[in-house]
Design an enzyme around this catalytic site. Structure first.
Site, PDB file in Angstrom:
ATOM      1  N   HIS A 106      -8.866   5.317  12.395  1.00  0.00           N
ATOM      2  CA  HIS A 106      -9.754   6.385  11.926  1.00  0.00           C
ATOM      3  C   HIS A 106     -11.042   5.855  11.327  1.00  0.00           C
ATOM      4  O   HIS A 106     -11.726   6.567  10.599  1.00  0.00           O
ATOM      5  CB  HIS A 106      -9.020   7.280  10.909  1.00  0.00           C
ATOM      6  CG  HIS A 106      -7.872   8.011  11.519  1.00  0.00           C
ATOM      7  ND1 HIS A 106      -6.890   8.633  10.790  1.00  0.00           N
ATOM      8  CD2 HIS A 106      -7.525   8.207  12.822  1.00  0.00           C
ATOM      9  CE1 HIS A 106      -6.006   9.183  11.604  1.00  0.00           C
ATOM     10  NE2 HIS A 106      -6.367   8.926  12.836  1.00  0.00           N
ATOM     11  N   ASP A 112      -9.706   2.479   4.077  1.00  0.00           N
ATOM     12  CA  ASP A 112      -9.959   1.444   3.069  1.00  0.00           C
ATOM     13  C   ASP A 112      -9.722   0.070   3.705  1.00  0.00           C
ATOM     14  O   ASP A 112      -9.160  -0.021   4.806  1.00  0.00           O
ATOM     15  CB  ASP A 112      -9.052   1.657   1.826  1.00  0.00           C
ATOM     16  CG  ASP A 112      -7.565   1.480   2.125  1.00  0.00           C
ATOM     17  OD1 ASP A 112      -6.783   2.387   1.810  1.00  0.00           O
ATOM     18  OD2 ASP A 112      -7.182   0.423   2.680  1.00  0.00           O
ATOM     19  N   TYR A 116     -18.188  10.621   1.053  1.00  0.00           N
ATOM     20  CA  TYR A 116     -17.756   9.253   1.398  1.00  0.00           C
ATOM     21  C   TYR A 116     -18.324   8.234   0.406  1.00  0.00           C
ATOM     22  O   TYR A 116     -17.707   7.214   0.133  1.00  0.00           O
ATOM     23  CB  TYR A 116     -18.112   8.932   2.852  1.00  0.00           C
ATOM     24  CG  TYR A 116     -17.209   9.706   3.789  1.00  0.00           C
ATOM     25  CD1 TYR A 116     -17.622  10.912   4.366  1.00  0.00           C
ATOM     26  CD2 TYR A 116     -15.891   9.280   4.020  1.00  0.00           C
ATOM     27  CE1 TYR A 116     -16.764  11.656   5.170  1.00  0.00           C
ATOM     28  CE2 TYR A 116     -15.032  10.021   4.821  1.00  0.00           C
ATOM     29  CZ  TYR A 116     -15.469  11.210   5.384  1.00  0.00           C
ATOM     30  OH  TYR A 116     -14.608  11.951   6.167  1.00  0.00           O
ATOM     31  N   GLY A 124       4.018   5.228   4.625  1.00  0.00           N
ATOM     32  CA  GLY A 124       3.062   6.068   3.911  1.00  0.00           C
ATOM     33  C   GLY A 124       2.222   6.984   4.767  1.00  0.00           C
ATOM     34  O   GLY A 124       1.044   7.193   4.489  1.00  0.00           O
ATOM     35  N   THR A 125       2.865   7.571   5.808  1.00  0.00           N
ATOM     36  CA  THR A 125       2.137   8.585   6.571  1.00  0.00           C
ATOM     37  C   THR A 125       3.060   9.758   6.861  1.00  0.00           C
ATOM     38  O   THR A 125       4.234   9.579   7.167  1.00  0.00           O
ATOM     39  CB  THR A 125       1.564   8.046   7.902  1.00  0.00           C
ATOM     40  OG1 THR A 125       1.035   9.140   8.673  1.00  0.00           O
ATOM     41  CG2 THR A 125       2.602   7.302   8.728  1.00  0.00           C
ATOM     42  N   ARG A 139     -15.787   8.204  -2.270  1.00  0.00           N
ATOM     43  CA  ARG A 139     -14.561   7.484  -1.862  1.00  0.00           C
ATOM     44  C   ARG A 139     -14.826   5.975  -1.787  1.00  0.00           C
ATOM     45  O   ARG A 139     -13.952   5.155  -2.065  1.00  0.00           O
ATOM     46  CB  ARG A 139     -14.050   8.026  -0.533  1.00  0.00           C
ATOM     47  CG  ARG A 139     -13.520   9.458  -0.666  1.00  0.00           C
ATOM     48  CD  ARG A 139     -13.041  10.021   0.636  1.00  0.00           C
ATOM     49  NE  ARG A 139     -11.826   9.351   1.096  1.00  0.00           N
ATOM     50  CZ  ARG A 139     -11.327   9.535   2.314  1.00  0.00           C
ATOM     51  NH1 ARG A 139     -11.958  10.344   3.175  1.00  0.00           N
ATOM     52  NH2 ARG A 139     -10.224   8.912   2.700  1.00  0.00           N
TER      53      ARG A 139
HETATM   54  N1  APR Z   1       4.387   4.721  -0.952  1.00  0.00           N
HETATM   55  C1  APR Z   1       4.639   5.095   0.341  1.00  0.00           C
HETATM   56  N2  APR Z   1       4.404   6.332   0.823  1.00  0.00           N
HETATM   57  C2  APR Z   1       3.899   7.234  -0.042  1.00  0.00           C
HETATM   58  C3  APR Z   1       3.613   6.938  -1.394  1.00  0.00           C
HETATM   59  C4  APR Z   1       3.880   5.616  -1.839  1.00  0.00           C
HETATM   60  N3  APR Z   1       3.641   5.237  -3.103  1.00  0.00           N
HETATM   61  N4  APR Z   1       3.116   8.066  -1.987  1.00  0.00           N
HETATM   62  C5  APR Z   1       3.093   9.031  -1.033  1.00  0.00           C
HETATM   63  N5  APR Z   1       3.563   8.535   0.134  1.00  0.00           N
HETATM   64  C6  APR Z   1       3.698   9.213   1.422  1.00  0.00           C
HETATM   65  C7  APR Z   1       3.862  10.710   1.352  1.00  0.00           C
HETATM   66  O1  APR Z   1       5.230  11.063   1.139  1.00  0.00           O
HETATM   67  C8  APR Z   1       3.379  11.124   2.751  1.00  0.00           C
HETATM   68  O2  APR Z   1       4.436  11.048   3.698  1.00  0.00           O
HETATM   69  O3  APR Z   1       2.505   8.995   2.135  1.00  0.00           O
HETATM   70  C9  APR Z   1       2.323  10.056   3.081  1.00  0.00           C
HETATM   71  C10 APR Z   1       0.907  10.571   2.956  1.00  0.00           C
HETATM   72  O4  APR Z   1       0.702  11.542   3.952  1.00  0.00           O
HETATM   73  P1  APR Z   1      -0.769  12.152   4.132  1.00  0.00           P
HETATM   74  O5  APR Z   1      -1.327  12.464   2.782  1.00  0.00           O
HETATM   75  O6  APR Z   1      -0.661  13.218   5.165  1.00  0.00           O
HETATM   76  O7  APR Z   1      -1.655  10.938   4.690  1.00  0.00           O
HETATM   77  P2  APR Z   1      -1.719  10.420   6.188  1.00  0.00           P
HETATM   78  O8  APR Z   1      -0.414  10.633   6.886  1.00  0.00           O
HETATM   79  O9  APR Z   1      -2.230   9.028   6.120  1.00  0.00           O
HETATM   80  O10 APR Z   1      -2.838  11.369   6.858  1.00  0.00           O
HETATM   81  C11 APR Z   1      -3.163  11.053   8.204  1.00  0.00           C
HETATM   82  O11 APR Z   1      -4.922  12.703   8.169  1.00  0.00           O
HETATM   83  O12 APR Z   1      -6.559  13.617   6.932  1.00  0.00           O
HETATM   84  C12 APR Z   1      -6.330  12.774   7.976  1.00  0.00           C
HETATM   85  O13 APR Z   1      -7.649  10.996   8.709  1.00  0.00           O
HETATM   86  C13 APR Z   1      -6.836  11.401   7.654  1.00  0.00           C
HETATM   87  O14 APR Z   1      -5.834   9.276   8.148  1.00  0.00           O
HETATM   88  C14 APR Z   1      -5.578  10.573   7.597  1.00  0.00           C
HETATM   89  C15 APR Z   1      -4.616  11.351   8.460  1.00  0.00           C
END
Ligand code: APR
Length: 228
Positions: free
Chosen positions: A105, A90, A54, A173-174, A57
């Site tokens: 989170h 962040d 961390y 973005g998730t 990060r």
């Molecule tokens: N703009 C928008 N979306 C994007 C971009 C971008 N420039 N680049 C990538 N993505 C998308 C990907 O296509 C994907 O759907 O962002 C998403 C990222 O997914 P993950 O990497 O799984 O991240 P997240 O969904 O935030 O993970 C959820 O998992 O590990 C735990 O606690 C951690 O909060 C996190 C949780």
């Protein structure tokens, strides 16, 4: 009365700010085994490894800036009652000017006591590293104020309340892989429009989602036009 706009953001929201996502190729979980750096068991087994993960990060965050997507969401507060529910640790939403940010989170720039959950401290940017032996006022080791896998998500109830009252829901973005965050979509009323901003497809159990197949910066711009 301004419409309530609920926004669920994930790591992709900060990708254009140079912060790695988790599950894209080259993502964080390809480089670090989750169980070693993001679970309570991992912290117990090797606190130094976890604290350093961390610390690294946090240093990355020091060099990151909000992107146009963060600023676009902050600007939407002029026309909507915007509530951001983020899975990100962040503080780029806050740096961009958003005033209603709920961190499901936890937060990278906060630490808390391992002996008393109510003791939460802001990290001084001048001393951003936390080491074994750094203790709270009661002498307990400090840990990141972050929800690790297997731990409770205390803010989920407030998030569910916000989603149940949303007039518009936006997902940015998730990958919708992690619960209970991904389950918030089920709290959105049936007649509420749902928008997804993501360059890739994201599987959900809702059929009438308007997918803006773009990154956060361009996607938020398009969203603002659509909602004008
Ligand atoms: N703009 C928008 N979306 C994007 C971009 C971008 N420039 N680049 C990538 N993505 C998308 C990907 O296509 C994907 O759907 O962002 C998403 C990222 O997914 P993950 O990497 O799984 O991240 P997240 O969904 O935030 O993970 C959820 O998992 O590990 C735990 O606690 C951690 O909060 C996190 C949780």
């Amino acid at each position: 009365m301004r419409k309530k706009l609920a926004v669920l953001t994930g790591a992709g929201m900060s990708a254009e700010s140079g912060i790695a996502t988790f599950r894209d190729s080259g993502g964080l979980w390809e480089q670090y085994p989750v169980e070693q750096v993001a679970t309570p068991e991992g912290f117990t087994a090797n606190p130094e490894l976890v604290l350093n993960f961390y610390n690294m990060r946090r240093r990355e965050l020091m060099n990151a800036k909000p992107n146009a997507g963060h600023y676009g969401l902050a600007a939407m507060e002029k026309d909507f009652d915007v509530h951001i529910i983020t899975q990100n640790i962040d503080n780029l939403h806050e740096q961009a000017g958003s005033t209603n940010v709920l961190h499901l989170h936890g937060e990278l720039m906060k630490v808390r006591s391992t002996g008393d959950d109510s003791l939460v401290y802001d990290i001084d940017p001048a001393h951003i590293d936390i080491h074994p032996g750094d203790t709270c006022e009661k002498g307990f080791q400090l840990r990141p104020h972050i929800v690790w896998f297997g731990e409770a998500v205390p803010m989920i109830y407030e998030a569910e309340r916000i989603c149940a009252q949303a007039d518009i829901f936006v997902i940015i973005g998730t990958s919708m892989n992690v619960y209970p965050a991904a389950g918030l979509l089920n709290d959105i009323r049936k007649n509420v429009p749902v928008y997804l901003i993501d360059p890739k497809d994201v599987h959900t159990n809702r059929y009438n989602i308007h997918h803006i197949r773009k990154g956060a910066s361009e996607g938020v711009k398009e969203l603002k036009e659509l909602l004008r």
